[in-house]
Design a protein around this motif. Structure first.
Motif, PDB file in Angstrom:
ATOM      1  N   ILE A  25       0.822  -1.053  -0.025  1.00  0.00           N
ATOM      2  CA  ILE A  25       0.081  -0.013   0.028  1.00  0.00           C
ATOM      3  C   ILE A  25       0.891   1.296   0.021  1.00  0.00           C
ATOM      4  O   ILE A  25       0.710   2.117  -0.799  1.00  0.00           O
ATOM      5  CB  ILE A  25      -0.894   0.013   0.924  1.00  0.00           C
ATOM      6  CG1 ILE A  25      -2.063  -1.086   0.916  1.00  0.00           C
ATOM      7  CG2 ILE A  25      -1.573   1.409   1.484  1.00  0.00           C
ATOM      8  CD1 ILE A  25      -2.916  -1.453   2.020  1.00  0.00           C
ATOM      9  N   LEU A  26       1.963   1.208   0.888  1.00  0.00           N
ATOM     10  CA  LEU A  26       2.801   2.549   0.756  1.00  0.00           C
ATOM     11  C   LEU A  26       3.699   2.725  -0.462  1.00  0.00           C
ATOM     12  O   LEU A  26       3.728   3.589  -0.989  1.00  0.00           O
ATOM     13  CB  LEU A  26       3.928   2.146   2.086  1.00  0.00           C
ATOM     14  CG  LEU A  26       3.219   2.627   3.309  1.00  0.00           C
ATOM     15  CD1 LEU A  26       4.293   2.246   4.604  1.00  0.00           C
ATOM     16  CD2 LEU A  26       2.488   3.916   3.464  1.00  0.00           C
ATOM     17  N   ALA A  99      -4.807   4.433  -2.675  1.00  0.00           N
ATOM     18  CA  ALA A  99      -3.960   3.191  -2.656  1.00  0.00           C
ATOM     19  C   ALA A  99      -4.568   2.085  -1.777  1.00  0.00           C
ATOM     20  O   ALA A  99      -4.559   1.072  -2.232  1.00  0.00           O
ATOM     21  CB  ALA A  99      -2.346   3.623  -2.134  1.00  0.00           C
ATOM     22  N   ARG A 100      -5.159   2.542  -0.562  1.00  0.00           N
ATOM     23  CA  ARG A 100      -6.064   1.444   0.147  1.00  0.00           C
ATOM     24  C   ARG A 100      -7.099   1.001  -0.668  1.00  0.00           C
ATOM     25  O   ARG A 100      -7.423  -0.281  -0.779  1.00  0.00           O
ATOM     26  CB  ARG A 100      -6.262   1.822   1.335  1.00  0.00           C
ATOM     27  CG  ARG A 100      -5.215   1.986   2.580  1.00  0.00           C
ATOM     28  CD  ARG A 100      -5.842   2.089   3.893  1.00  0.00           C
ATOM     29  NE  ARG A 100      -4.749   2.181   4.797  1.00  0.00           N
ATOM     30  CZ  ARG A 100      -4.483   3.224   5.386  1.00  0.00           C
ATOM     31  NH1 ARG A 100      -5.020   4.376   5.521  1.00  0.00           N
ATOM     32  NH2 ARG A 100      -3.300   3.016   6.408  1.00  0.00           N
ATOM     33  N   ILE A 104      -7.786  -2.739  -2.105  1.00  0.00           N
ATOM     34  CA  ILE A 104      -9.013  -3.574  -1.685  1.00  0.00           C
ATOM     35  C   ILE A 104      -9.700  -4.065  -3.124  1.00  0.00           C
ATOM     36  O   ILE A 104     -10.106  -5.142  -3.067  1.00  0.00           O
ATOM     37  CB  ILE A 104      -9.870  -2.786  -0.875  1.00  0.00           C
ATOM     38  CG1 ILE A 104      -9.194  -2.566   0.521  1.00  0.00           C
ATOM     39  CG2 ILE A 104     -11.241  -3.405  -0.828  1.00  0.00           C
ATOM     40  CD1 ILE A 104      -9.729  -1.626   1.473  1.00  0.00           C
ATOM     41  N   GLU A 105      -9.862  -3.191  -4.097  1.00  0.00           N
ATOM     42  CA  GLU A 105     -10.437  -3.457  -5.058  1.00  0.00           C
ATOM     43  C   GLU A 105      -9.578  -4.543  -6.159  1.00  0.00           C
ATOM     44  O   GLU A 105     -10.156  -4.933  -7.064  1.00  0.00           O
ATOM     45  CB  GLU A 105     -10.857  -2.277  -5.868  1.00  0.00           C
ATOM     46  CG  GLU A 105     -11.886  -1.443  -5.133  1.00  0.00           C
ATOM     47  CD  GLU A 105     -12.278  -0.101  -5.896  1.00  0.00           C
ATOM     48  OE1 GLU A 105     -11.644   0.465  -6.706  1.00  0.00           O
ATOM     49  OE2 GLU A 105     -13.137   0.733  -5.468  1.00  0.00           O
ATOM     50  N   GLY A 106      -8.503  -4.448  -5.843  1.00  0.00           N
ATOM     51  CA  GLY A 106      -7.507  -5.348  -6.759  1.00  0.00           C
ATOM     52  C   GLY A 106      -6.887  -4.625  -8.036  1.00  0.00           C
ATOM     53  O   GLY A 106      -6.729  -5.410  -9.015  1.00  0.00           O
TER      54      GLY A 106
END
Length: 108
Positions: A25-26, A99-100, A104-106
């Motif tokens: 994510i980072l 980004a998160r 999550i959504e791929g």
């Protein structure tokens, strides 16, 4: 193996997985921030992609976000873009959320 050992191993695996997700994510956040800064600097698509990768690499200089903020601020200033640290920190927060969501959504 005892139940306690199994639980300990499960927690270790969970921790390792959480750390890997946070890292991804980072890295995505930093790439998004680099793309944002590149658009402010008027870079071409190819230059923007290369710059976004530079921002991701800049995060390995020291712990925390200061190395990324320092790089982006310096580059924007050098390019003649009027920007301050507060604006970059705000963009960093927005890009973290984005980004998160993408993770999550791929979204690749």
């Amino acid at each position: 193996m005892t139940t306690f050992d199994d639980r300990e191993k499960a927690f270790e695996n969970l921790y390792a997985r959480d750390q890997e997700i946070q890292f991804k994510i980072l890295a995505r956040r930093n790439r998004l921030l680099g793309a944002w800064a590149a658009s402010l600097m008027g870079l071409t698509d190819v230059e923007a992609e290369a710059y976004a990768k530079e921002v991701v690499r800049a995060d390995f200089e020291e712990a925390g976000d200061e190395d990324v903020i320092r790089k982006v601020l310096g580059d924007l200033t050098s390019a003649g873009v009027e920007c301050d640290e507060a604006r970059i920190r705000e963009a960093l927060e927005h890009k973290t959320v984005e980004a998160r969501r993408q993770f999550i959504e791929g979204v690749e």
